[in-house]
Design a protein around this motif. Structure first.
Motif, short mmCIF file in Angstrom:
data_model
loop_
_atom_site.label_atom_id
_atom_site.label_comp_id
_atom_site.label_asym_id
_atom_site.label_seq_id
_atom_site.Cartn_x
_atom_site.Cartn_y
_atom_site.Cartn_z
N GLU A 10 -20.18 56.83 14.38
CA GLU A 10 -21.38 56.07 14.02
C GLU A 10 -21.39 54.71 14.72
N GLU A 11 -20.24 54.04 14.74
CA GLU A 11 -20.17 52.70 15.31
C GLU A 11 -20.27 52.74 16.84
N ALA A 14 -23.77 53.46 17.87
CA ALA A 14 -24.70 52.37 17.62
C ALA A 14 -24.53 51.21 18.59
N THR A 15 -23.28 50.88 18.95
CA THR A 15 -23.03 49.66 19.72
C THR A 15 -22.32 49.87 21.04
N GLY A 16 -21.81 51.08 21.30
CA GLY A 16 -21.08 51.32 22.54
C GLY A 16 -19.62 50.94 22.44
N ASP A 18 -17.59 48.91 24.35
CA ASP A 18 -17.18 47.52 24.55
C ASP A 18 -17.49 46.64 23.34
N ALA A 19 -18.64 46.83 22.72
CA ALA A 19 -19.07 45.96 21.62
C ALA A 19 -18.46 46.35 20.28
N THR A 20 -17.93 47.53 20.17
CA THR A 20 -17.39 47.99 18.89
C THR A 20 -16.05 47.34 18.59
N GLN A 21 -15.88 46.92 17.35
CA GLN A 21 -14.63 46.33 16.88
C GLN A 21 -14.00 47.23 15.83
N GLU A 24 -15.09 46.68 12.31
CA GLU A 24 -16.39 47.24 11.92
C GLU A 24 -16.26 48.72 11.57
N ARG A 28 -16.99 50.31 7.90
CA ARG A 28 -17.89 51.46 7.74
C ARG A 28 -17.18 52.60 7.01
N HIS A 98 -23.37 58.85 26.46
CA HIS A 98 -23.30 57.47 26.94
C HIS A 98 -22.08 57.26 27.83
#
Length: 201
Positions: A10-11, A14-16, A18-21, A24, A28, A98
């Motif tokens: 899901e994460e 939603a954010t790809g 590189d942006a996923t931490q 987070e 979730r 992606h």
């Protein structure tokens, strides 16, 4: 582990990557970050496992293609299997698509090798049918690419599809009709038949 993989899918979707931490993903999943690291050690390893959760069904779909020496039966099974995979795994499918659009930079080499070997086997299977006169003399590589792209449309072009269907997410009937339409298009082209179109394919 399934809870973590679902949250990660899901994460990442939603954010790809590189942006996923990790924090987070943990939030979730409703788990401490330490649990994520205990099972997967790093974000890269977790991402690789999300990709693998989609690679494995793709390999199973390839087996469906080669399960019959009748092109009509095998292509029908393969197309429907690929559509079913997208329907059942919408998030990991999106993550996988992606990743491919980004040049497969984070796709582990062993995953790439498996997919390449399966693709080559599938193309050789199609080429064998062509040489035996079982299907029309089309380019087997581009036939395979057409099937791949057509069966991933609902993942790659979700926003565009919503403009056509008027719904935010495809319904079960949309997936069924997509599989039937793609099957009809492929079989009409390679089997050189004049059978009437129908969504019962």
């Amino acid at each position: 582990m399934r809870l973590i993989l679902n949250a990660a899918s899901e994460e990442f979707a939603a954010t790809g990557f590189d942006a996923t931490q990790i924090r987070e993903i943990a939030a979730r999943a409703g788990l401490p970050k330490a649990n994520i690291y205990y099972y997967f050690q790093s974000k890269e390893n977790l991402y690789a496992n999300v990709l693998l959760s989609f690679v494995e069904p793709l390999l199973e779909a390839s087996a469906a293609l080669r399960a019959s020496d009748d092109p009509a039966v095998a292509l029908h099974a393969y197309i429907h299997a690929r559509i079913r995979i997208v329907q059942e795994n919408p998030l990991s499918s999106k993550v996988f698509s992606h990743e491919l659009l980004r040049g497969a930079k984070h796709l582990p080499q062993e995953h790439k090798a498996l997919l390449q070997a399966e693709a080559q086997h599938n193309v050789e299977f199609l080429r064998n049918w062509i040489e035996r006169g079982l299907i029309a003399p089309v380019d087997p590589e581009h036939l395979m690419l057409f099937i791949w792209s057509a069966t991933r449309t609902y993942t790659n072009l979700a926003w565009q599809m919503s403009l056509i269907t008027g719904t935010q997410h495809p319904a079960a009937t949309d997936y069924h009709n997509a599989a039937a339409t793609i099957t009809h298009m492929v079989l009409s082209g390679v089997m050189q038949t004049n059978e009437p179109f129908g969504l019962s394919c």
